[in-house]
Design a protein around this motif. Structure first.
Motif, PDB file in Angstrom:
ATOM      1  N   GLU A   1      58.773  35.859  25.276  1.00 22.86           N
ATOM      2  CA  GLU A   1      60.064  36.166  24.652  1.00 22.86           C
ATOM      3  C   GLU A   1      61.200  35.803  25.599  1.00 22.86           C
TER       4      GLU A   1
ATOM      5  N   SER B   1      72.192  34.084  26.472  1.00 26.31           N
ATOM      6  CA  SER B   1      73.594  34.227  26.095  1.00 26.31           C
ATOM      7  C   SER B   1      74.393  33.120  26.753  1.00 26.31           C
TER       8      SER B   1
ATOM      9  N   GLU C   1      65.513  36.121  25.972  1.00 21.19           N
ATOM     10  CA  GLU C   1      66.849  36.537  25.551  1.00 21.19           C
ATOM     11  C   GLU C   1      67.840  35.633  26.261  1.00 21.19           C
TER      12      GLU C   1
END
Length: 240
Positions: free
Chosen positions: A160, A164, A162
């Protein structure tokens, strides 16, 4: 004879001397255009100052844990690190922690924005996973900031990711960490990209055999929000 101070960061992924010194897990803050003496001001706990040259591993392993500092207002969820400080080549200074027993958690808060108040800053945290069933997955975090504002970041937890901000193609986690690779291969590819894209390096000999100034940072974790929990374990050795 092996290079005592190879260029770049690839040596951090070598299975030899580094892992023998640090176990393979580490975290580091680089700040551009700022001397090492200013790092405690940027990311240090209240009253932090550079020590004299010491063996960072000895200082980190003897540092008091949160439950031993509650009378100083240190919360159990806090993760303050003892970091070794120096220059990393070019205009970069670094604060490196590869000596303490810390794990990246869901409460992780990158210090990159605070660090970048003095110039462009980069934070990397690498934690190799555990192969056993139910063990921790490979974890890798990168964040970059300038002028107190985070520009881009990603955190890899096993498969996984994440992310930004506008991550440069050279540092895209999908390019660096491929499903067919081992965590070791992705780790090495990421370190090579960080050197090529941002010019980051670290002095191997100083970190593994030298004496460097140290200081204690502010917490690398944030306070739990309403409904969130955390666990804190403290082990005490007693004589039977």
């Amino acid at each position: 004879m092996a290079d005592l101070d190879p260029p770049g960061l690839a040596w951090l992924a070598e299975p030899g001397g580094f892992r023998g010194s640090f176990g393979g897990a580490y975290r580091c803050v680089w700040v551009e255009g700022v001397g090492p003496e200013r790092l405690p001001e940027l990311i240090g706990e209240e009253g932090a100052a550079l020590s004299g040259p010491v063996r960072p591993s000895v200082v980190a392993r003897s540092a008091r844990r949160p439950h031993e500092r509650e009378d100083e207002g240190v919360e159990l969820w806090e993760d303050r690190a003892v970091v070794a400080v120096g220059r990393a080549g070019g205009a970069w200074s670094f604060a490196f922690d590869g000596y303490g027993l810390h794990h990246m958690s869901q409460l992780f808060r990158s210090p990159v924005a605070d660090a970048s108040a003095g110039g462009r800053a980069v934070v990397v945290w690498c934690e190799p996973g555990q192969a056993s069933a139910g063990g921790r997955p490979d974890a890798f975090h990168l964040s970059v900031a300038d002028g107190g504002e985070e520009l881009y970041a990603f955190t890899l937890w096993g498969a996984e990711v994440e992310r930004s901000g506008a991550i440069p193609e050279a540092l895209d986690p999908d390019r660096l960490f491929r499903p067919v690779d081992s965590g070791q291969e992705g780790h090495l590819r990421a370190l090579e990209a960080l050197h090529g894209e941002l010019g980051l390096s670290l002095p191997r000999f100083a970190l593994t055999h030298g004496r460097l100034p140290t200081f204690t940072t502010r917490s690398w974790t944030r306070a739990p929000r309403e409904g969130e929990g955390f666990a804190y374990l403290a082990f005490h050795r007693t004589r039977g």
